[in-house]
Design a protein around this motif. Sequence first.
Motif, PDB file in Angstrom:
ATOM      1  N   SER A  64      25.392   9.595  51.896  1.00  0.00           N
ATOM      2  CA  SER A  64      26.043   9.032  50.728  1.00  0.00           C
ATOM      3  C   SER A  64      26.851  10.116  50.018  1.00  0.00           C
ATOM      4  O   SER A  64      26.878  11.274  50.436  1.00  0.00           O
ATOM      5  CB  SER A  64      24.983   8.450  49.783  1.00  0.00           C
ATOM      6  OG  SER A  64      25.587   7.920  48.629  1.00  0.00           O
ATOM      7  N   SER A  65      27.496   9.738  48.935  1.00  0.00           N
ATOM      8  CA  SER A  65      28.278  10.701  48.164  1.00  0.00           C
ATOM      9  C   SER A  65      27.452  11.226  46.990  1.00  0.00           C
ATOM     10  O   SER A  65      26.407  10.684  46.656  1.00  0.00           O
ATOM     11  CB  SER A  65      29.561  10.045  47.642  1.00  0.00           C
ATOM     12  OG  SER A  65      29.238   8.958  46.794  1.00  0.00           O
ATOM     13  N   THR A 114      36.040  17.640  46.120  1.00  0.00           N
ATOM     14  CA  THR A 114      35.577  18.957  46.565  1.00  0.00           C
ATOM     15  C   THR A 114      34.074  18.974  46.796  1.00  0.00           C
ATOM     16  O   THR A 114      33.587  19.464  47.828  1.00  0.00           O
ATOM     17  CB  THR A 114      35.947  20.034  45.525  1.00  0.00           C
ATOM     18  OG1 THR A 114      37.368  20.049  45.360  1.00  0.00           O
ATOM     19  CG2 THR A 114      35.478  21.404  45.975  1.00  0.00           C
ATOM     20  N   LEU A 115      33.321  18.443  45.832  1.00  0.00           N
ATOM     21  CA  LEU A 115      31.862  18.450  45.949  1.00  0.00           C
ATOM     22  C   LEU A 115      31.386  17.559  47.092  1.00  0.00           C
ATOM     23  O   LEU A 115      30.447  17.906  47.809  1.00  0.00           O
ATOM     24  CB  LEU A 115      31.234  18.016  44.622  1.00  0.00           C
ATOM     25  CG  LEU A 115      31.482  18.990  43.452  1.00  0.00           C
ATOM     26  CD1 LEU A 115      31.036  18.364  42.132  1.00  0.00           C
ATOM     27  CD2 LEU A 115      30.754  20.304  43.678  1.00  0.00           C
ATOM     28  N   ASN A 116      32.036  16.411  47.287  1.00  0.00           N
ATOM     29  CA  ASN A 116      31.673  15.540  48.411  1.00  0.00           C
ATOM     30  C   ASN A 116      32.030  16.184  49.748  1.00  0.00           C
ATOM     31  O   ASN A 116      31.343  15.978  50.756  1.00  0.00           O
ATOM     32  CB  ASN A 116      32.370  14.182  48.286  1.00  0.00           C
ATOM     33  CG  ASN A 116      31.653  13.250  47.327  1.00  0.00           C
ATOM     34  OD1 ASN A 116      30.436  13.314  47.186  1.00  0.00           O
ATOM     35  ND2 ASN A 116      32.391  12.392  46.660  1.00  0.00           N
ATOM     36  N   SER A 117      33.115  16.954  49.758  1.00  0.00           N
ATOM     37  CA  SER A 117      33.500  17.640  50.987  1.00  0.00           C
ATOM     38  C   SER A 117      32.433  18.641  51.420  1.00  0.00           C
ATOM     39  O   SER A 117      32.165  18.805  52.614  1.00  0.00           O
ATOM     40  CB  SER A 117      34.836  18.373  50.787  1.00  0.00           C
ATOM     41  OG  SER A 117      35.875  17.455  50.531  1.00  0.00           O
ATOM     42  N   LEU A 118      31.806  19.301  50.447  1.00  0.00           N
ATOM     43  CA  LEU A 118      30.730  20.238  50.761  1.00  0.00           C
ATOM     44  C   LEU A 118      29.548  19.524  51.418  1.00  0.00           C
ATOM     45  O   LEU A 118      28.924  20.052  52.341  1.00  0.00           O
ATOM     46  CB  LEU A 118      30.273  20.957  49.494  1.00  0.00           C
ATOM     47  CG  LEU A 118      31.305  21.899  48.838  1.00  0.00           C
ATOM     48  CD1 LEU A 118      30.755  22.454  47.528  1.00  0.00           C
ATOM     49  CD2 LEU A 118      31.655  23.035  49.792  1.00  0.00           C
ATOM     50  N   ILE A 119      29.250  18.311  50.936  1.00  0.00           N
ATOM     51  CA  ILE A 119      28.168  17.519  51.534  1.00  0.00           C
ATOM     52  C   ILE A 119      28.503  17.178  52.985  1.00  0.00           C
ATOM     53  O   ILE A 119      27.672  17.325  53.891  1.00  0.00           O
ATOM     54  CB  ILE A 119      27.935  16.222  50.727  1.00  0.00           C
ATOM     55  CG1 ILE A 119      27.482  16.560  49.307  1.00  0.00           C
ATOM     56  CG2 ILE A 119      26.884  15.339  51.415  1.00  0.00           C
ATOM     57  CD1 ILE A 119      27.394  15.346  48.404  1.00  0.00           C
ATOM     58  N   THR A 157      30.304   9.570  57.903  1.00  0.00           N
ATOM     59  CA  THR A 157      30.112   9.714  56.460  1.00  0.00           C
ATOM     60  C   THR A 157      31.439   9.567  55.736  1.00  0.00           C
ATOM     61  O   THR A 157      31.522   8.946  54.663  1.00  0.00           O
ATOM     62  CB  THR A 157      29.478  11.084  56.124  1.00  0.00           C
ATOM     63  OG1 THR A 157      28.183  11.160  56.726  1.00  0.00           O
ATOM     64  CG2 THR A 157      29.349  11.274  54.616  1.00  0.00           C
ATOM     65  N   ILE A 158      32.510  10.112  56.321  1.00  0.00           N
ATOM     66  CA  ILE A 158      33.844   9.969  55.732  1.00  0.00           C
ATOM     67  C   ILE A 158      34.260   8.499  55.697  1.00  0.00           C
ATOM     68  O   ILE A 158      34.846   8.024  54.716  1.00  0.00           O
ATOM     69  CB  ILE A 158      34.866  10.802  56.529  1.00  0.00           C
ATOM     70  CG1 ILE A 158      34.557  12.294  56.388  1.00  0.00           C
ATOM     71  CG2 ILE A 158      36.291  10.510  56.056  1.00  0.00           C
ATOM     72  CD1 ILE A 158      35.432  13.194  57.244  1.00  0.00           C
ATOM     73  N   VAL A 159      33.941   7.752  56.766  1.00  0.00           N
ATOM     74  CA  VAL A 159      34.241   6.313  56.799  1.00  0.00           C
ATOM     75  C   VAL A 159      33.517   5.599  55.658  1.00  0.00           C
ATOM     76  O   VAL A 159      34.098   4.771  54.948  1.00  0.00           O
ATOM     77  CB  VAL A 159      33.832   5.705  58.153  1.00  0.00           C
ATOM     78  CG1 VAL A 159      33.957   4.177  58.112  1.00  0.00           C
ATOM     79  CG2 VAL A 159      34.674   6.273  59.278  1.00  0.00           C
ATOM     80  N   SER A 160      32.251   5.940  55.464  1.00  0.00           N
ATOM     81  CA  SER A 160      31.458   5.331  54.394  1.00  0.00           C
ATOM     82  C   SER A 160      32.027   5.676  53.019  1.00  0.00           C
ATOM     83  O   SER A 160      32.131   4.811  52.140  1.00  0.00           O
ATOM     84  CB  SER A 160      30.002   5.804  54.496  1.00  0.00           C
ATOM     85  OG  SER A 160      29.227   5.263  53.459  1.00  0.00           O
ATOM     86  N   THR A 172      26.248   6.598  37.770  1.00  0.00           N
ATOM     87  CA  THR A 172      25.034   6.824  38.562  1.00  0.00           C
ATOM     88  C   THR A 172      24.578   8.269  38.441  1.00  0.00           C
ATOM     89  O   THR A 172      23.733   8.717  39.197  1.00  0.00           O
ATOM     90  CB  THR A 172      25.279   6.463  40.042  1.00  0.00           C
ATOM     91  OG1 THR A 172      26.462   7.126  40.509  1.00  0.00           O
ATOM     92  CG2 THR A 172      25.467   4.960  40.202  1.00  0.00           C
ATOM     93  N   GLY A 173      25.143   8.991  37.465  1.00  0.00           N
ATOM     94  CA  GLY A 173      24.669  10.339  37.144  1.00  0.00           C
ATOM     95  C   GLY A 173      25.186  11.395  38.098  1.00  0.00           C
ATOM     96  O   GLY A 173      26.090  11.186  38.906  1.00  0.00           O
ATOM     97  N   GLY A 174      24.586  12.578  37.984  1.00  0.00           N
ATOM     98  CA  GLY A 174      24.847  13.663  38.921  1.00  0.00           C
ATOM     99  C   GLY A 174      26.285  14.119  38.990  1.00  0.00           C
ATOM    100  O   GLY A 174      26.832  14.692  38.048  1.00  0.00           O
ATOM    101  N   LEU A 175      26.912  13.840  40.109  1.00  0.00           N
ATOM    102  CA  LEU A 175      28.244  14.346  40.414  1.00  0.00           C
ATOM    103  C   LEU A 175      29.285  13.884  39.404  1.00  0.00           C
ATOM    104  O   LEU A 175      30.179  14.642  39.027  1.00  0.00           O
ATOM    105  CB  LEU A 175      28.644  13.895  41.827  1.00  0.00           C
ATOM    106  CG  LEU A 175      29.980  14.382  42.358  1.00  0.00           C
ATOM    107  CD1 LEU A 175      30.034  15.897  42.364  1.00  0.00           C
ATOM    108  CD2 LEU A 175      30.217  13.839  43.749  1.00  0.00           C
ATOM    109  N   ASP A 176      29.183  12.641  38.966  1.00  0.00           N
ATOM    110  CA  ASP A 176      30.164  12.103  38.026  1.00  0.00           C
ATOM    111  C   ASP A 176      30.163  12.899  36.722  1.00  0.00           C
ATOM    112  O   ASP A 176      31.214  13.222  36.170  1.00  0.00           O
ATOM    113  CB  ASP A 176      29.859  10.630  37.750  1.00  0.00           C
ATOM    114  CG  ASP A 176      31.132   9.831  37.513  1.00  0.00           C
ATOM    115  OD1 ASP A 176      32.206  10.336  37.879  1.00  0.00           O
ATOM    116  OD2 ASP A 176      31.050   8.734  36.967  1.00  0.00           O
TER     117      ASP A 176
END
Length: 283
Positions: free
Chosen positions: A37-38, A160-165, A181-184, A136-140
């Motif tokens: 997930s992201s 950027t942060l999702n790219s690290l994941i 994961t990129i598709v999702s 949904t908290g966190g990254l946002d």
Amino acid sequence: MVLLLWLQTKKIVIVIVGAFLNALAINFFLVPANVYSSGFTGIAQLLSKVLTDQTPFTISMGILLLLLNIPVAILGWFKVGKSFTVYSFLSVVLSSFFLEMIPITQVSKDILLNSVFGGVILAVGVGLTLKWGASTGGLDIIAMVLSRMKDRPIGNYIFTLNSLIIITAGFLYGWEKALYTIVSLYATTRVIDAIHTRHAKLTAMIITKKAEELKTAIHSKLVRGITMVPAKGAFSNESRDMLMIVITRYELFDLERIIKEVDPNAFTNILQTTGIYGFFRRE
């Protein structure tokens, strides 16, 4: 007062539904397919798998999600806003609860179907939560704080942060999983944009007969400047006022609630704002 109570109750119900959909998408589609997930949900998912595979310790994804969001909630309380942070943390707590309660079940063996359906269901939950003035908290929250510090678009930090994941997942468990994961993530982004405005700033143009009452109510809740322009109805020839205010997308729910309370008959036009020059409060 009755309208306010009804709106708050409805907002809590939306947050509950959003958290349930998030957990459903993760435990029914993403986790069984090893698609990530992201945001902090993806970080918690990745950490849980690494701990299980590489160490003798096992910590569930729901617990990790809650632990990761505690310091972020404290940051959001001081830097973003109390109401927004409270509802966002409630969403996190409920998501953690549902992740523990809903069993991990493989609905399909097709990894592409899992990626798309997981991303779409997750997006519906996130989009509804955002639309009603929470997250949904966190990254946002982290992206919002960084955006205000550097005055750059929120989307840049989220990407950027999702790219690290994605890179970490690909390095540890194979690049095929990272590509799915990129598709999702793509499916999630598209659906969220359809449900909730993707624009960081919006301009509200409000035509009302209760300009003074509305101005006072908005200033009591939002720290935003308001421009008042005399207006007249072309058909009725009745005098009115137009209030123009620029807000962030996270303040839209509060503005809509204020307008409904003060002047339900007001005509409001919400426009996307692509850029602002001059003073705009970011704290």
